[in-house]
Design a protein around this motif. Structure first.
Motif, mmCIF file in Angstrom:
data_model
loop_
_atom_site.group_PDB
_atom_site.id
_atom_site.type_symbol
_atom_site.label_atom_id
_atom_site.label_comp_id
_atom_site.label_asym_id
_atom_site.label_seq_id
_atom_site.Cartn_x
_atom_site.Cartn_y
_atom_site.Cartn_z
ATOM 1 N N ALA A 77 57.439 50.603 -52.301
ATOM 2 C CA ALA A 77 57.626 51.423 -53.544
ATOM 3 C C ALA A 77 57.446 50.587 -54.570
ATOM 4 N N ALA A 78 57.926 49.345 -54.471
ATOM 5 C CA ALA A 78 58.063 48.488 -55.769
ATOM 6 C C ALA A 78 56.535 48.085 -56.370
ATOM 7 N N ALA A 79 55.540 48.317 -55.488
ATOM 8 C CA ALA A 79 54.115 47.635 -55.895
ATOM 9 C C ALA A 79 53.672 48.556 -56.892
ATOM 10 N N GLU A 80 54.229 49.903 -57.182
ATOM 11 C CA GLU A 80 53.560 50.607 -58.134
ATOM 12 C C GLU A 80 54.298 50.873 -59.724
ATOM 13 N N GLU A 81 55.531 50.899 -59.430
ATOM 14 C CA GLU A 81 56.345 51.058 -60.747
ATOM 15 C C GLU A 81 57.619 50.355 -60.580
ATOM 16 N N PRO A 82 58.264 50.027 -61.779
ATOM 17 C CA PRO A 82 59.555 49.566 -61.546
ATOM 18 C C PRO A 82 60.760 49.992 -60.990
ATOM 19 N N THR A 83 61.145 49.326 -60.067
ATOM 20 C CA THR A 83 62.034 50.035 -58.851
ATOM 21 C C THR A 83 63.476 49.341 -58.762
ATOM 22 N N VAL A 116 64.058 45.344 -65.277
ATOM 23 C CA VAL A 116 63.382 44.862 -64.167
ATOM 24 C C VAL A 116 61.766 44.812 -64.441
ATOM 25 N N ARG A 117 61.407 45.718 -65.453
ATOM 26 C CA ARG A 117 60.006 45.711 -65.640
ATOM 27 C C ARG A 117 59.115 44.820 -65.890
ATOM 28 N N ASP A 118 57.924 44.750 -65.070
ATOM 29 C CA ASP A 118 57.172 43.627 -65.150
ATOM 30 C C ASP A 118 57.680 42.429 -64.775
ATOM 31 N N ARG A 119 58.611 42.428 -63.851
ATOM 32 C CA ARG A 119 59.402 40.942 -63.441
ATOM 33 C C ARG A 119 59.381 41.261 -61.918
ATOM 34 N N GLN A 120 59.718 39.877 -61.330
ATOM 35 C CA GLN A 120 59.801 39.765 -60.076
ATOM 36 C C GLN A 120 61.058 38.925 -59.539
ATOM 37 N N GLU A 121 61.368 39.179 -58.439
ATOM 38 C CA GLU A 121 62.402 38.062 -57.980
ATOM 39 C C GLU A 121 61.671 37.018 -56.966
ATOM 40 N N TRP A 122 62.112 35.701 -57.367
ATOM 41 C CA TRP A 122 61.780 34.527 -56.520
ATOM 42 C C TRP A 122 63.116 34.143 -55.881
ATOM 43 N N GLY A 123 63.086 33.510 -54.561
ATOM 44 C CA GLY A 123 64.283 32.797 -54.053
ATOM 45 C C GLY A 123 63.827 31.345 -54.101
ATOM 46 N N TYR A 208 65.908 33.956 -59.010
ATOM 47 C CA TYR A 208 65.523 34.198 -60.076
ATOM 48 C C TYR A 208 64.655 35.361 -60.543
ATOM 49 N N LEU A 209 64.741 35.967 -61.828
ATOM 50 C CA LEU A 209 64.038 37.254 -62.243
ATOM 51 C C LEU A 209 63.101 36.652 -63.106
ATOM 52 N N VAL A 210 61.735 36.668 -62.813
ATOM 53 C CA VAL A 210 60.775 36.010 -63.582
ATOM 54 C C VAL A 210 59.685 36.919 -64.222
ATOM 55 N N ASP A 211 59.560 36.710 -65.515
ATOM 56 C CA ASP A 211 58.403 37.647 -65.876
ATOM 57 C C ASP A 211 57.089 37.289 -65.053
ATOM 58 N N ALA A 212 56.288 38.355 -65.145
ATOM 59 C CA ALA A 212 54.837 38.035 -64.448
ATOM 60 C C ALA A 212 54.186 37.328 -65.308
ATOM 61 N N GLU A 213 54.341 37.164 -66.387
ATOM 62 C CA GLU A 213 53.448 36.385 -67.228
ATOM 63 C C GLU A 213 53.937 34.729 -67.159
ATOM 64 N N ALA A 214 55.266 34.689 -66.748
ATOM 65 C CA ALA A 214 55.850 33.565 -66.747
ATOM 66 C C ALA A 214 55.775 32.739 -65.482
ATOM 67 N N PRO A 239 60.760 42.479 -54.585
ATOM 68 C CA PRO A 239 61.467 43.483 -55.714
ATOM 69 C C PRO A 239 62.902 42.959 -56.085
ATOM 70 N N PRO A 240 63.291 43.144 -57.138
ATOM 71 C CA PRO A 240 64.309 42.550 -57.900
ATOM 72 C C PRO A 240 65.749 42.707 -57.069
ATOM 73 N N PHE A 241 66.023 42.510 -55.640
ATOM 74 C CA PHE A 241 67.156 42.990 -55.290
ATOM 75 C C PHE A 241 68.279 42.658 -56.008
ATOM 76 N N SER A 242 68.468 41.268 -56.353
ATOM 77 C CA SER A 242 69.464 40.630 -56.948
ATOM 78 C C SER A 242 69.810 41.055 -58.604
ATOM 79 N N PHE A 243 68.975 41.533 -58.859
ATOM 80 C CA PHE A 243 69.046 42.053 -60.484
ATOM 81 C C PHE A 243 68.852 43.644 -60.793
ATOM 82 N N ALA A 244 68.932 44.289 -59.803
ATOM 83 C CA ALA A 244 68.808 45.840 -60.064
ATOM 84 C C ALA A 244 70.225 46.645 -59.591
ATOM 85 N N THR A 245 71.150 45.828 -59.607
ATOM 86 C CA THR A 245 72.137 46.482 -59.359
ATOM 87 C C THR A 245 72.807 47.388 -60.376
ATOM 88 N N LEU A 246 73.315 48.506 -60.078
ATOM 89 C CA LEU A 246 73.773 49.483 -61.223
ATOM 90 C C LEU A 246 75.365 48.798 -61.673
#
Length: 249
Positions: A77-83, A116-123, A208-214, A239-246
């Motif tokens: 699901a996260a491959a196409e839109e901010p999720t 989380v737009r245009d950002r990804q999570e790295w462990g 870590y939540l990282v910008d795609a360009e970074a 997908p940004p599991f750690s940073f997309a909590t309401l």
């Protein structure tokens, strides 16, 4: 009878649901409410109501299967839109209940999805040799056996404390370096060596939540960490599991 399992919420625009399969072998589908889209699946009530899920929590094999299927749908699901991923076992009575939740929490979801737009999570897990160094020489004593024993114990304790302090310093320095490249960071308790399966001690367990360009800069920072003598285990991007909590700011 059936229930609705909620996987994630994303912006509208990508009108194709993930191919699945979902947690009950079902094909995921979409519930659209205004600008938001919930990725859901229809599951059997007898297998996913409150009582059934409580029993499932005691079955580690089943929980692992559910978690893997849940994660796979979110990744697609996260491959196409901010999720914004939802926690495992988030279940609603029907589609209208899901749509009502989207209406009531639209502002919260909008804030999370923008974060989380245009950002990804790295462990990142970092390991170092943190064993106390052998003493260069035995501590001086008065010659009494009891005194010599106490002095050795004190010296061993001091060396252990120094080793732990060095390990903490390594973790803090690495985390500060990576957090300086990332948009956000989340640091967790290091895993016990019996779980990691490594001889080295885990000193950092973080996401870590990282910008795609970074991404290139983040990887360069990791390479510098490895060159400094630490062992790094990198996973992602996710997908940004750690940073997309309401409720997060």
């Amino acid at each position: 009878m059936s229930l609705v399992w909620l996987y994630a919420v994303r912006h509208g625009g990508a009108d194709r649901p993930p191919a699945g399969p979902g947690v009950d072998g079902e094909r995921p589908r979409l519930v659209v409410e205004g600008p938001l889209v919930a990725v859901v699946g229809t599951v059997r009530e007898e297998e996913f109501d409150e009582a059934a899920l409580a029993r499932a929590m005691e079955d580690l094999d089943r929980i692992e299967r559910l978690a893997r299927a849940h994660h796979a749908v979110i990744v697609e699901a996260a491959a196409e839109e901010p999720t914004a991923p939802l926690r495992l076992a988030t279940v609603y009575r029907d589609d209208e209940a899901v749509a009502r939740m989207l209406r009531e929490r639209a502002a919260e979801f909008a804030q999370v999805l923008e974060r989380v737009r245009d950002r990804q999570e790295w462990g990142v897990k970092v390991y170092v040799d943190a064993k106390p160094e052998a003493p260069a020489e035995e501590p001086a004593s008065s010659g009494k056996p009891g005194t010599a024993y106490l002095l050795r114990r004190r010296a061993d304790r001091d060396r252990g404390a120094q080793a732990r302090e060095r390990a903490r310093a390594v973790a803090d320095r690495i985390d500060e370096t990576l957090a300086g490249v990332a948009a956000a960071a989340h640091r967790m308790r290091p895993q016990d060596a019996r779980l990691s399966g490594r001889a080295q001690e885990m000193v950092l367990n973080a996401t870590y939540l990282v910008d795609a360009e970074a991404e290139e800069g983040f990887r360069a920072a990791l390479a510098a960490v490895e060159a400094d003598g630490a062992t790094v285990e990198l996973t992602g991007p996710w997908p940004p599991f750690s940073f997309a909590t309401l409720g997060e700011s």
